[in-house]
Scaffold this motif. Sequence first.
Motif, PDB file in Angstrom:
ATOM      1  N   GLN A  44     -13.128   0.524   4.904  1.00  0.00           N
ATOM      2  CA  GLN A  44     -12.349  -0.570   5.500  1.00  0.00           C
ATOM      3  C   GLN A  44     -11.155  -0.908   4.604  1.00  0.00           C
ATOM      4  N   ALA A  45     -11.386  -0.864   3.287  1.00  0.00           N
ATOM      5  CA  ALA A  45     -10.274  -1.089   2.357  1.00  0.00           C
ATOM      6  C   ALA A  45      -9.250   0.033   2.466  1.00  0.00           C
ATOM      7  N   ASN A  46      -9.719   1.270   2.726  1.00  0.00           N
ATOM      8  CA  ASN A  46      -8.792   2.383   2.905  1.00  0.00           C
ATOM      9  C   ASN A  46      -7.901   2.172   4.125  1.00  0.00           C
ATOM     10  N   VAL A  47      -8.462   1.634   5.191  1.00  0.00           N
ATOM     11  CA  VAL A  47      -7.668   1.357   6.395  1.00  0.00           C
ATOM     12  C   VAL A  47      -6.534   0.384   6.056  1.00  0.00           C
ATOM     13  N   GLY A  48      -6.872  -0.720   5.403  1.00  0.00           N
ATOM     14  CA  GLY A  48      -5.853  -1.696   5.021  1.00  0.00           C
ATOM     15  C   GLY A  48      -4.827  -1.106   4.072  1.00  0.00           C
ATOM     16  N   ALA A  49      -5.274  -0.265   3.142  1.00  0.00           N
ATOM     17  CA  ALA A  49      -4.364   0.333   2.169  1.00  0.00           C
ATOM     18  C   ALA A  49      -3.385   1.287   2.847  1.00  0.00           C
ATOM     19  N   ILE A  50      -3.863   2.077   3.791  1.00  0.00           N
ATOM     20  CA  ILE A  50      -2.996   3.023   4.496  1.00  0.00           C
ATOM     21  C   ILE A  50      -1.948   2.278   5.314  1.00  0.00           C
ATOM     22  N   ILE A  51      -2.376   1.234   6.016  1.00  0.00           N
ATOM     23  CA  ILE A  51      -1.424   0.434   6.796  1.00  0.00           C
ATOM     24  C   ILE A  51      -0.403  -0.235   5.873  1.00  0.00           C
ATOM     25  N   HIS A  52      -0.871  -0.751   4.751  1.00  0.00           N
ATOM     26  CA  HIS A  52       0.029  -1.377   3.775  1.00  0.00           C
ATOM     27  C   HIS A  52       1.032  -0.354   3.240  1.00  0.00           C
ATOM     28  N   ALA A  53       0.567   0.841   2.904  1.00  0.00           N
ATOM     29  CA  ALA A  53       1.462   1.881   2.374  1.00  0.00           C
ATOM     30  C   ALA A  53       2.504   2.284   3.406  1.00  0.00           C
ATOM     31  N   ALA A  54       2.073   2.442   4.663  1.00  0.00           N
ATOM     32  CA  ALA A  54       3.022   2.809   5.720  1.00  0.00           C
ATOM     33  C   ALA A  54       4.087   1.733   5.883  1.00  0.00           C
ATOM     34  N   GLY A  55       3.674   0.471   5.833  1.00  0.00           N
ATOM     35  CA  GLY A  55       4.633  -0.620   5.958  1.00  0.00           C
ATOM     36  C   GLY A  55       5.536  -0.742   4.753  1.00  0.00           C
ATOM     37  N   LYS A  56       4.952  -0.604   3.560  1.00  0.00           N
ATOM     38  CA  LYS A  56       5.735  -0.745   2.333  1.00  0.00           C
ATOM     39  C   LYS A  56       6.728   0.395   2.180  1.00  0.00           C
ATOM     40  N   GLY A  57       6.392   1.569   2.680  1.00  0.00           N
ATOM     41  CA  GLY A  57       7.316   2.694   2.611  1.00  0.00           C
ATOM     42  C   GLY A  57       8.470   2.577   3.572  1.00  0.00           C
ATOM     43  N   ILE A  98      -2.037  -8.314   6.534  1.00  0.00           N
ATOM     44  CA  ILE A  98      -2.767  -7.044   6.607  1.00  0.00           C
ATOM     45  C   ILE A  98      -4.172  -7.228   6.051  1.00  0.00           C
ATOM     46  N   GLN A  99      -4.250  -7.921   4.935  1.00  0.00           N
ATOM     47  CA  GLN A  99      -5.552  -8.177   4.316  1.00  0.00           C
ATOM     48  C   GLN A  99      -6.475  -8.943   5.270  1.00  0.00           C
ATOM     49  N   ALA A 100      -5.949  -9.974   5.904  1.00  0.00           N
ATOM     50  CA  ALA A 100      -6.772 -10.788   6.811  1.00  0.00           C
ATOM     51  C   ALA A 100      -7.165 -10.007   8.057  1.00  0.00           C
ATOM     52  N   GLU A 101      -6.222  -9.284   8.657  1.00  0.00           N
ATOM     53  CA  GLU A 101      -6.502  -8.547   9.891  1.00  0.00           C
ATOM     54  C   GLU A 101      -7.551  -7.466   9.673  1.00  0.00           C
ATOM     55  N   CYS A 102      -7.491  -6.836   8.509  1.00  0.00           N
ATOM     56  CA  CYS A 102      -8.447  -5.754   8.213  1.00  0.00           C
ATOM     57  C   CYS A 102      -9.734  -6.268   7.583  1.00  0.00           C
ATOM     58  N   GLY A 103      -9.852  -7.566   7.393  1.00  0.00           N
ATOM     59  CA  GLY A 103     -11.084  -8.147   6.867  1.00  0.00           C
ATOM     60  C   GLY A 103     -11.346  -7.799   5.420  1.00  0.00           C
ATOM     61  N   LEU A 104     -10.299  -7.799   4.598  1.00  0.00           N
ATOM     62  CA  LEU A 104     -10.459  -7.414   3.196  1.00  0.00           C
ATOM     63  C   LEU A 104     -10.563  -8.655   2.320  1.00  0.00           C
ATOM     64  N   SER A 105     -11.297  -8.516   1.218  1.00  0.00           N
ATOM     65  CA  SER A 105     -11.481  -9.645   0.301  1.00  0.00           C
ATOM     66  C   SER A 105     -10.383  -9.708  -0.755  1.00  0.00           C
ATOM     67  N   SER A 106      -9.580  -8.657  -0.876  1.00  0.00           N
ATOM     68  CA  SER A 106      -8.495  -8.648  -1.857  1.00  0.00           C
ATOM     69  C   SER A 106      -7.321  -7.860  -1.298  1.00  0.00           C
ATOM     70  N   SER A 107      -6.190  -7.965  -1.975  1.00  0.00           N
ATOM     71  CA  SER A 107      -4.978  -7.294  -1.509  1.00  0.00           C
ATOM     72  C   SER A 107      -5.148  -5.776  -1.560  1.00  0.00           C
ATOM     73  N   PRO A 108      -4.643  -5.062  -0.545  1.00  0.00           N
ATOM     74  CA  PRO A 108      -4.757  -3.602  -0.546  1.00  0.00           C
ATOM     75  C   PRO A 108      -3.607  -2.910  -1.262  1.00  0.00           C
ATOM     76  N   SER A 109      -2.753  -3.653  -1.951  1.00  0.00           N
ATOM     77  CA  SER A 109      -1.512  -3.079  -2.464  1.00  0.00           C
ATOM     78  C   SER A 109      -1.738  -1.970  -3.480  1.00  0.00           C
ATOM     79  N   GLN A 110      -2.691  -2.147  -4.410  1.00  0.00           N
ATOM     80  CA  GLN A 110      -2.896  -1.111  -5.426  1.00  0.00           C
ATOM     81  C   GLN A 110      -3.459   0.163  -4.814  1.00  0.00           C
ATOM     82  N   ARG A 111      -4.445   0.032  -3.948  1.00  0.00           N
ATOM     83  CA  ARG A 111      -4.989   1.219  -3.284  1.00  0.00           C
ATOM     84  C   ARG A 111      -3.913   1.857  -2.392  1.00  0.00           C
ATOM     85  N   ALA A 112      -3.027   1.055  -1.823  1.00  0.00           N
ATOM     86  CA  ALA A 112      -1.929   1.595  -1.014  1.00  0.00           C
ATOM     87  C   ALA A 112      -1.042   2.517  -1.838  1.00  0.00           C
TER      88      ALA A 112
END
Length: 290
Positions: free
Chosen positions: A187-200, A215-229
């Motif tokens: 689930q964190a990977n999903v948020g990270a991929i979406i974050h990376a696509a947007g940030k790019g 993105i974090q809220a929509e994907c149900g993540l407990s922390s920011s996905p930016s580093q994994r992105a």
Amino acid sequence: MGNEWYEDLADELGHHDWREEEFGDGGAAAHGGRSWGPGWSSVQREGNGLVRITVLHGTVVDVDYPPVRGSKFEHLDQRLLPRRAAPPIPMAPQPPEHELKLTWLEAVAGGAEALAVLDDSPLVPEAEPDLAQLSWPVRTRLERILARIDEYAPSLLGPEGAIVARRLAVRAVSARPTVLSTPDRDQANVGAIIHAAGKGNDLVGPGKWVLAKDIQAECGLSSSPSQRARNFADAVSGGRLDWPSSWMHRETPAVVVLGSPDLLVSDFRRILIAERDLALRLRAVTPASA
């Protein structure tokens, strides 16, 4: 003998009145007072050397300022001086701004040739990717991730952003399967991929299409996905993620490098094309020695 001379000395040397300019020619001694040289207050403020005070029968009879060099206190001089900051290292000369911009544009677009032929046609969905080269565990995980990207990405990034997210997921996992980490992080990977696509594509951040917290809220993540992105962006860019910090300038948007034009939405490519054309016009009128 008490400390009267010390108190008197502290009193007198703390005043500016004993400087020579206050007494005219001859200084304080010519007027019956003590000659304090350049003034204790200035010595105290600037820390500019050795002060020798002569006391006779409880009375200060002389104050002078011998050089520290050659005295028995010379070895203490540097240690007692206030530490001075090391002078800054001069920056290496930078190319002209338009050359910096072209270098950045080439990185974002995937190279000089890709930048030269960049167009702004909208991205269109493609056939389902062939994942046969991946091991079964990785393939099944990626398929589940793609299904979740299809669920979340359109509302977060728009239709073209969702296409970018799918392509990014396939390419990153195909190039570096270990980017998925453990199965419980999908689930964190999903948020990270979406974050990376947007940030790019300069879609994520204050004043942009979407905020990272959304993105974090929509994907149900407990922390920011930016580093994994960043890990996913690095996998698709071939390690060209970081722009040299010494070449940063104010006009460059804070995007991650995805390194391929088909990972860029048409609106962002339109901006890149305009920046490319402007930089090339500046190159044409700038002397080569600039």
